[in-house]
Design a protein around this motif. Structure first.
Motif: not given
Length: 399
Positions: A18-22, A51-54, A61-67, A93-94
């Motif tokens: 997965x690669x999404x842009x925030x 994994x939310x980053x940058x 908001x960054x780091x490992x998250x559970x939806x 990014x996600x």
């Protein structure tokens, strides 16, 4: 398949591409955190790990998250946390915690006995995962009956299921072009390893000479107590073009090059248990699997609730069991070019074949026509018809 998660200390990590842009994010003390992304595939579900980053500004908001919530229309993802600042536009990014199977495999090949842990890699259906050329060997972790590794398709219960379903052809899909140097899609060389719920496809890497054996899953003879469940293996694009010995096996287990299956019951001294798995070949005589499931030597292997279809490449066999102490129960095999079943008398129970190769096995049916008992086997829909002679005809198995 998730009962063991509650029994032992577990470390569950997400795997996917997965690669999404925030493009937006809440902040300034707002709880929970909601991020907006440029695209939100329907395969992203509540309960999954990301994994939310940058993300700029709101660094919480960054780091490992559970939806915890999703809105596909507004393309928002919600997870626990409190905003700590104003979001910086056009940053973030996600993805998944691990972007490849190799990275998860390397990171978790540790002493799990000392850690007192079960390492679980959950694969998400982020699209067809094509493995790069080279070895994909699960090895290196120190394990025992209580501490081991599991690689499985994500199963979120009411939130969704990414286990591969042959009928819909949806779920986790993994493809690899094999070569004589690296002939296996997966090789398991670790005690107590578990593989669950994925689809694997064997294709020709362009230099296959036909010598040796290509395999979807190879269980090394030196490892024990391996479990495989809910695996679909397809080899319909592979061809034998060289001289013997040659073969294309769905799953094998032995000192030689072999292919084996999956299981979920346990007996003392077992080596491999394969359950609820299917090996699919091809209608073309020179393509596909030679053996759906194969094992040699003196094993304590069990194949339960498994099936093989169209093993016609060369001397095709659905179940080629050249081993002692092998048990094949509640299994079916149709349209093999040589024999649907090759196994010792009494090794099978409640089998179904399109030929008479299971005549020496208990409670078994010969000369079964696939379309009479299954909905649409030519299109890999192996679900039983409500009038099927196989419906509720199997042996009850314990887990």
């Amino acid at each position: 398949h998730q009962v063991h998660d509650r029994l032992m200390a577990t470390n569950i990590k997400g795997i996917g591409e997965l690669l999404l842009n925030v493009v937006g994010c809440t902040g300034n003390g707002v709880s929970p955190i909601v991020i907006t992304v440029d695209n939100l595939p329907l395969t992203v579900k509540v309960g999954q790990k990301i994994l939310v980053g940058s993300v700029g500004g709101n660094t919480n908001a960054n780091g490992t998250k559970t939806i915890t919530a999703l809105n596909y229309t507004s393309k928002t993802i919600t997870f626990a946390g409190t905003g700590n600042g104003a979001y910086t536009p056009a940053t973030g990014n996600v993805g998944r915690e691990y972007g490849s199977l190799i990275s998860w495999n390397t990171a978790t090949a540790i002493n799990l006995v000392a850690a007192g842990n079960i390492e679980i890699g959950e694969i998400y259906d982020d699209g067809l995962m094509t493995l790069v050329a080279g070895a994909m060997i699960f090895t290196g972790a120190t394990t025992n009956a209580s501490n081991y590794r599991i690689l499985r398709a994500w199963n979120g219960g009411a939130n969704g299921n990414h286990r591969y379903d042959p009928a819909s052809q949806q779920g986790v899909r993994i493809k690899k072009a094999v070569t004589p140097t690296f002939p296996n899609v997966f090789e398991i060389n670790e005690n107590y390893f578990r593989l669950e719920g994925a689809y694997t496809e064997i294709t020709d890497g362009g230099s296959w000479a036909g010598s040796g054996t290509a395999r979807g899953v190879y269980v090394n003879t030196n490892c024990h107590h391996v479990r495989i469940d809910g695996i679909t293996i397809r080899g319909r694009e592979m061809a034998i073009t060289g001289s013997a010995p040659a073969g294309i096996d769905g799953l094998s287990h032995a000192a030689q090059a072999l292919f084996s299956g999956v299981g979920n019951s346990y007996v003392a001294g077992d080596e491999l248990i394969v359950t609820n798995s299917v090996a699919i070949g091809s209608s073309e005589p020179s393509l596909g699997l030679v053996n759906g499931f194969r094992t040699l030597g003196s094993q304590f292997d069990q194949f339960l609730n498994c099936g093989a279809y169209k093993c016609v490449n060369g001397v095709g066999r659905g179940f080629n069991m050249g081993a002692l102490n092998v048990f094949v129960i509640n299994c079916w095999s149709f349209k093999s070019s040589f024999a649907d079943f090759t196994l010792s008398t009494g090794a099978g129970n409640n089998l179904a074949a399109s030929d008479n190769s299971c005549v020496a096995q208990l409670n078994s049916l010969e000369y079964v026509t696939d379309i009479d008992v299954m909905l649409n086997p030519e299109y890999e829909d192996f679900r039983l018809r409500y009038t099927s002679s196989l419906l509720d005809a199997g042996q009850a198995l314990t887990s």
